[in-house]
Design a protein around this motif. Sequence first.
Motif, PDB file in Angstrom:
ATOM      1  N   ALA A 117     -12.662   3.895  18.216  1.00  0.00           N
ATOM      2  CA  ALA A 117     -13.444   3.196  18.924  1.00  0.00           C
ATOM      3  C   ALA A 117     -13.768   1.826  18.010  1.00  0.00           C
ATOM      4  CB  ALA A 117     -14.760   3.893  19.625  1.00  0.00           C
ATOM      5  N   ILE A 118     -14.023   2.129  16.775  1.00  0.00           N
ATOM      6  CA  ILE A 118     -14.446   0.994  15.811  1.00  0.00           C
ATOM      7  C   ILE A 118     -13.192   0.154  15.808  1.00  0.00           C
ATOM      8  CG2 ILE A 118     -14.753   0.436  13.416  1.00  0.00           C
ATOM      9  CD1 ILE A 118     -16.571   3.383  13.537  1.00  0.00           C
ATOM     10  N   LYS A 119     -12.148   0.686  15.559  1.00  0.00           N
ATOM     11  CA  LYS A 119     -10.913  -0.282  15.499  1.00  0.00           C
ATOM     12  C   LYS A 119     -10.652  -1.154  16.712  1.00  0.00           C
ATOM     13  CE  LYS A 119      -8.705   3.033  12.081  1.00  0.00           C
ATOM     14  NZ  LYS A 119      -8.566   2.220  10.852  1.00  0.00           N
ATOM     15  N   THR A 122     -14.931  -0.946  20.707  1.00  0.00           N
ATOM     16  CA  THR A 122     -15.347  -0.789  21.994  1.00  0.00           C
ATOM     17  C   THR A 122     -16.173   0.352  21.929  1.00  0.00           C
ATOM     18  OG1 THR A 122     -14.627  -0.257  24.395  1.00  0.00           O
ATOM     19  CG2 THR A 122     -13.285   1.072  22.499  1.00  0.00           C
ATOM     20  N   GLY A 123     -16.876   0.922  22.976  1.00  0.00           N
ATOM     21  CA  GLY A 123     -17.721   1.942  22.991  1.00  0.00           C
ATOM     22  C   GLY A 123     -17.229   3.258  22.928  1.00  0.00           C
ATOM     23  N   LEU A 124     -18.075   4.429  22.647  1.00  0.00           N
ATOM     24  CA  LEU A 124     -17.627   5.779  22.876  1.00  0.00           C
ATOM     25  C   LEU A 124     -18.524   6.749  23.256  1.00  0.00           C
ATOM     26  CD1 LEU A 124     -15.321   8.199  22.268  1.00  0.00           C
ATOM     27  CD2 LEU A 124     -16.358   8.099  19.948  1.00  0.00           C
ATOM     28  N   THR A 125     -18.499   7.368  24.392  1.00  0.00           N
ATOM     29  CA  THR A 125     -19.491   8.249  24.858  1.00  0.00           C
ATOM     30  C   THR A 125     -19.027   9.742  24.408  1.00  0.00           C
ATOM     31  OG1 THR A 125     -19.995   7.006  26.635  1.00  0.00           O
ATOM     32  CG2 THR A 125     -20.799   9.174  26.783  1.00  0.00           C
ATOM     33  N   ILE A 155     -23.207   6.868  31.578  1.00  0.00           N
ATOM     34  CA  ILE A 155     -23.106   5.607  30.816  1.00  0.00           C
ATOM     35  C   ILE A 155     -21.867   4.888  31.087  1.00  0.00           C
ATOM     36  CG2 ILE A 155     -22.536   5.190  28.176  1.00  0.00           C
ATOM     37  CD1 ILE A 155     -24.001   7.823  27.578  1.00  0.00           C
ATOM     38  N   ILE A 156     -21.989   3.735  31.190  1.00  0.00           N
ATOM     39  CA  ILE A 156     -20.771   2.765  31.329  1.00  0.00           C
ATOM     40  C   ILE A 156     -20.437   1.867  30.150  1.00  0.00           C
ATOM     41  CG2 ILE A 156     -20.955   3.104  33.877  1.00  0.00           C
ATOM     42  CD1 ILE A 156     -21.844   0.386  33.929  1.00  0.00           C
ATOM     43  N   THR A 157     -19.178   1.457  30.135  1.00  0.00           N
ATOM     44  CA  THR A 157     -18.905   0.607  29.139  1.00  0.00           C
ATOM     45  C   THR A 157     -18.510  -0.805  29.957  1.00  0.00           C
ATOM     46  OG1 THR A 157     -18.011   2.117  27.747  1.00  0.00           O
ATOM     47  CG2 THR A 157     -17.340  -0.017  26.983  1.00  0.00           C
ATOM     48  N   PRO A 158     -19.291  -1.776  30.441  1.00  0.00           N
ATOM     49  CA  PRO A 158     -18.851  -2.540  31.547  1.00  0.00           C
ATOM     50  C   PRO A 158     -17.958  -3.914  31.048  1.00  0.00           C
ATOM     51  CG  PRO A 158     -21.153  -2.783  31.113  1.00  0.00           C
ATOM     52  CD  PRO A 158     -20.614  -1.458  30.442  1.00  0.00           C
ATOM     53  N   GLU A 159     -18.323  -4.163  29.649  1.00  0.00           N
ATOM     54  CA  GLU A 159     -17.953  -5.422  29.016  1.00  0.00           C
ATOM     55  C   GLU A 159     -16.703  -4.892  28.247  1.00  0.00           C
ATOM     56  OE1 GLU A 159     -18.735  -8.044  30.166  1.00  0.00           O
ATOM     57  OE2 GLU A 159     -20.284  -7.165  31.300  1.00  0.00           O
ATOM     58  N   PRO A 162     -10.671  -0.504  25.737  1.00  0.00           N
ATOM     59  CA  PRO A 162     -10.702   0.834  26.830  1.00  0.00           C
ATOM     60  C   PRO A 162     -12.112   1.402  26.686  1.00  0.00           C
ATOM     61  CG  PRO A 162      -9.660   1.488  24.743  1.00  0.00           C
ATOM     62  CD  PRO A 162      -9.807  -0.061  24.578  1.00  0.00           C
ATOM     63  N   GLN A 163     -12.139   2.196  27.956  1.00  0.00           N
ATOM     64  CA  GLN A 163     -13.293   2.946  27.948  1.00  0.00           C
ATOM     65  C   GLN A 163     -13.153   4.400  27.395  1.00  0.00           C
ATOM     66  OE1 GLN A 163     -15.171   2.032  32.426  1.00  0.00           O
ATOM     67  NE2 GLN A 163     -12.996   1.889  32.313  1.00  0.00           N
TER      68      GLN A 163
END
Length: 199
Positions: A117-119, A122-125, A155-159, A162-163
Amino acid sequence: MTEFNKLDYKGVWVVAEQRRGHLHKVSFELLGKGREIADALKCELAAVLLGYNVENLAQELIHYGADKVYLVDHPKLKDFNDEIYASVIADLAKTYKPEIMWTGATAIGRAFFPRVAIKLNTGLTADCTSFEIDLEQRNLYQIRPAFGGNLMAKIITPERRPQMSTARYKVFKALPKDETRKGEIVKPQIMVDSYKARA
């Protein structure tokens, strides 16, 4: 730097977990849920498989619902290493651009997926127990217990894409194994030897 565009991202990925040549059952469970989400989104369901001498497992993932398997088979991937695995998965995601990526919330999944996710910026749930999809916006509702399990957080990752989520073992149902299912096995040219483990 290339401008980010959500519309460039398509497909659901399950990063399969194997240990000593055996697939973890959480991978089959996630393929079952992934099949449902991919069908709703009218997109492809792919599995990602890393290891050494594990090509025989790729067909198994197709039997449990994957349309395609991205197989990276290399001696350096024989034993799990969080940094090397994260680098390979991140490079695959940058190349093929899935909109959703899952792996099991196992000791291995928890060790390397946050690095991915860091690379990918993006987010991570973590530790999801359910998933729902907003078909209009293609946003994934990643549902997990919060506040000691007294509340379920959506939780969403709208922006970003990948999710990404890790999902708990034994909460989703695997599809029945279908040995007649056909799929594609893709062997991306990944320069695994160039990745370094942390000292």
